[in-house]
Design an enzyme around this catalytic site. Structure first.
Site, short mmCIF file in Angstrom:
data_model
loop_
_atom_site.label_atom_id
_atom_site.label_comp_id
_atom_site.label_asym_id
_atom_site.label_seq_id
_atom_site.Cartn_x
_atom_site.Cartn_y
_atom_site.Cartn_z
CB VAL A 91 8.99 1.70 -0.27
CG1 VAL A 91 9.68 0.58 0.34
CG2 VAL A 91 9.13 1.15 -2.13
CB SER A 119 4.79 4.66 0.71
OG SER A 119 3.75 4.03 1.50
CE1 TYR A 143 -1.72 0.46 -1.11
CE2 TYR A 143 -0.03 0.79 0.84
CZ TYR A 143 -0.21 -0.05 -0.70
OH TYR A 143 0.48 -0.89 -0.86
CB THR A 169 -1.95 1.69 -4.45
OG1 THR A 169 -0.36 2.56 -4.14
CG2 THR A 169 -1.34 0.43 -4.38
NE ARG A 178 3.72 -8.53 0.52
CZ ARG A 178 3.51 -7.77 0.52
NH1 ARG A 178 3.93 -7.41 1.93
NH2 ARG A 178 2.42 -6.60 0.62
CE LYS A 268 3.26 1.21 -7.06
NZ LYS A 268 3.16 0.17 -5.92
CG HIS A 292 2.15 -4.01 -4.38
ND1 HIS A 292 1.48 -3.05 -4.15
CD2 HIS A 292 3.33 -4.04 -2.97
CE1 HIS A 292 1.28 -2.45 -3.31
NE2 HIS A 292 2.60 -3.07 -2.39
CG ASP A 323 6.57 -0.04 -10.10
OD1 ASP A 323 5.84 -1.65 -10.35
OD2 ASP A 323 6.52 0.38 -8.71
CB SER A 324 6.99 -5.10 -11.22
OG SER A 324 5.74 -4.11 -10.44
NE ARG A 327 15.67 -5.99 -8.36
CZ ARG A 327 14.11 -4.60 -8.49
NH1 ARG A 327 13.36 -4.60 -9.26
NH2 ARG A 327 13.26 -6.38 -7.75
N GLY A 346 11.37 0.52 -6.62
CA GLY A 346 10.64 0.45 -5.65
C GLY A 346 11.90 -0.65 -4.78
C1 LIG Z 1 9.03 -3.28 1.26
C2 LIG Z 1 8.06 -2.95 0.46
C3 LIG Z 1 7.11 -2.31 0.53
C4 LIG Z 1 6.35 -1.68 -0.58
N1 LIG Z 1 4.96 -0.13 -0.20
C5 LIG Z 1 4.29 -0.43 -0.43
C6 LIG Z 1 3.38 0.56 -0.12
O1 LIG Z 1 3.35 1.26 0.67
N2 LIG Z 1 2.34 1.27 -1.18
C7 LIG Z 1 2.66 0.96 -2.87
O2 LIG Z 1 1.94 1.44 -3.14
N3 LIG Z 1 3.34 -0.34 -2.92
C8 LIG Z 1 4.24 -0.84 -2.26
N4 LIG Z 1 5.43 -1.08 -2.31
C9 LIG Z 1 5.59 -1.75 -3.58
C10 LIG Z 1 6.37 -0.42 -5.03
O3 LIG Z 1 5.83 0.99 -4.22
C11 LIG Z 1 6.96 -1.23 -6.34
O4 LIG Z 1 5.22 -1.29 -7.04
C12 LIG Z 1 7.39 -1.88 -5.83
O5 LIG Z 1 8.16 -1.82 -5.26
C13 LIG Z 1 8.29 -2.36 -7.45
O6 LIG Z 1 8.80 -3.48 -8.00
P1 LIG Z 1 10.43 -3.63 -7.61
O7 LIG Z 1 10.98 -3.83 -6.13
O8 LIG Z 1 10.84 -4.72 -8.56
O9 LIG Z 1 11.08 -2.54 -8.15
C14 LIG Z 1 6.18 -1.83 -1.78
C15 LIG Z 1 7.64 -2.39 -2.66
C16 LIG Z 1 8.88 -3.36 -0.82
C17 LIG Z 1 9.32 -4.01 -1.57
#
Ligand SMILES: Cc1cc2nc3c(=O)[nH]c(=O)nc-3n(C[C@H](O)[C@H](O)[C@H](O)COP(=O)(O)O)c2cc1C
Length: 403
Positions: A91, A119, A143, A169, A178, A268, A292, A323-324, A327, A346
């Site tokens: 994150v 991240s 990235y 990723t 967004r 990912k 994501h 993931d995704s 909860r 996340g």
């Molecule tokens: C605020 C935020 C920032 C994120 N930043 C990244 C990131 O820098 N790199 C990445 O691969 N995924 C990023 N993600 C995606 C998460 O790694 C993950 O795939 C996702 O949050 C999973 O879904 P969930 O939030 O419902 O658990 C981010 C997600 C959130 C919510």
């Protein structure tokens, strides 16, 4: 996600009994634009809702009178033992939730016996985070930048700092639209305008802590890429992403990354079987099924719905994660039953960070692990290793809250 009861209005972390409770603390503490940045998704947020609806639609097939009085939750991840099939997803900008951000998350993962993924867009540098949880297994997420030399340099630093796996990723060729961020005028660093006055006043403790951290502390920096000096320009989040990351990255670039990294590599952002097959053919050690969290391409399927076809395509040649939308402990059990080795979270741990720093993240992990354990007991399943499709009802269930 509803637990059927009404929590106290000003819930404390100690009173939280599930992830949604922790989310309500987070939502109370952080300004609207920060809450929206973390909770929001791409365009109409169809995929965000779909992620939850798909989990809710799956029904269990329990085995009554089957002894599951002792249960095993521990497993291994690319050969590393972990206490439960759970990993912290990368994150970026976690210091928005708490000044200790990624360091607090890594410490919580270490104390809970699970793996955390840093991240590359972290506020704290990868070296700072490695120092915060020495010896604990940690992964680094990349990235790929337009400037390949920058990517190569950060990969070498991650290896030197002891990160054990490289996560690439692939679902961010450009930043997703967004719309909450666009409407809120959300920038990095955040810039409150007169429009935000009421919100700032309602969240003074967060604003004061953030301002203090910006002036005297570590601040909201690009920890891996020049720290404070890299965040001189105030940019919309999407513009920042689009100016740096390489939108032209292809499968061949994975091979270039492979040549830079001699440890396990994880891809990912995979949501279909063809891409999973290609990833395995290109030497990936694990396929991380992810949309994501619905933050990128709106309209992608729920990850739990595509997991079986991806697990089939990979056919044990690589590990498969998901993931995704996780909860609940029940969600983790459903994903494991459909072929995932572990699940990643996340937003849930970011809620924990905002609610109580390291202790908040530990609380979220503890709640999910407790729910996972109870679910196994109620199913009559003594170990996460025994989960497969036979624990789920095969008939497609009626969607409860899918859009
Ligand atoms: C605020 C935020 C920032 C994120 N930043 C990244 C990131 O820098 N790199 C990445 O691969 N995924 C990023 N993600 C995606 C998460 O790694 C993950 O795939 C996702 O949050 C999973 O879904 P969930 O939030 O419902 O658990 C981010 C997600 C959130 C919510």
């Amino acid at each position: 996600m509803k637990d059927g009861s009404t929590p106290p209005r000003r819930l404390t972390l100690a009173q939280a009994i599930n992830v949604e409770d922790v989310r309500s603390i987070f939502a109370r503490k952080v300004p609207t634009a920060v809450r929206d940045f973390i909770d929001g998704g791409g365009e109409d947020e169809v995929t965000v809702r779909r992620n939850r609806g798909a989990f809710e639609a799956i029904e269990f097939r329990n085995r009554p009178l089957t002894d599951a009085s002792t249960r095993t939750l521990s497993t291994t991840l690319l050969g590393t033992p972990i206490t439960a099939p759970l990993v912290l997803a990368p994150v970026g900008l976690a210091s928005l939730a708490h000044p200790l951000g990624e360091r607090a998350a890594a410490m919580a993962a270490a104390s809970s016996g699970i793996v955390s993924t840093l991240s590359s867009s972290s506020c704290w540098s990868l070296e700072d985070v490695a120092d915060a949880a020495p010896g604990a297994p940690k992964w680094f997420q990349l990235y790929v930048w337009r400037d390949r030399a920058i990517s190569a340099d950060v990969v070498a630093r991650a290896r030197a700092a002891g990160y054990t796996a490289l996560v690439v990723t692939v679902d961010v060729p450009v930043g997703g639209r967004r719309e909450r961020d666009l409407r809120n005028g959300f920038t990095i660093p955040p810039r409150p305008t007169w429009r935000h006055t009421g919100d700032v006043i309602r969240h003074l403790p967060w604003v004061a802590r953030f301002a203090w951290d910006e002036m005297f502390g570590h601040g909201l920096t690009m920890g891996n890429f020049g720290g404070r000096t890299a965040v001189t320009q105030r940019l919309a989040f999407m513009d920042r992403v689009n100016s740096r990351f390489d939108p032209g990255m292809t499968w061949d670039d994975l091979e270039w990354l492979r040549s830079l990294w001699d440890g396990p590599m994880v891809i990912k952002g995979i949501t279909n079987a063809d891409a999973a097959r290609e990833a395995v053919a290109r030497g990936m050690d694990a396929v991380w099924v992810s949309n994501h969290g619905g933050r990128q391409l709106d309209g992608l399927p729920a990850t739990i719905d595509v997991l079986p076809e991806i697990a089939d395509a990979v056919d044990d040649r690589a590990e498969v994660y998901l993931d995704s939308g996780i909860r609940r402990g029940t969600d983790i059990v459903k994903a494991l039953a459909r072929g995932a080795r572990v699940c990643m979270i996340g937003r849930p741990y970011v809620y924990g960070l905002a609610a109580g720093g390291q202790a908040g993240v530990e609380k979220v992990i503890e709640l999910l692990v407790k729910e996972l354990d109870t679910t196994l007991a109620l199913l009559g399943c003594a170990s996460v290793d025994r989960l497969d499709e036979s624990w789920l009802r095969s008939a497609p269930a009626r969607r409860l809250s899918a859009p």
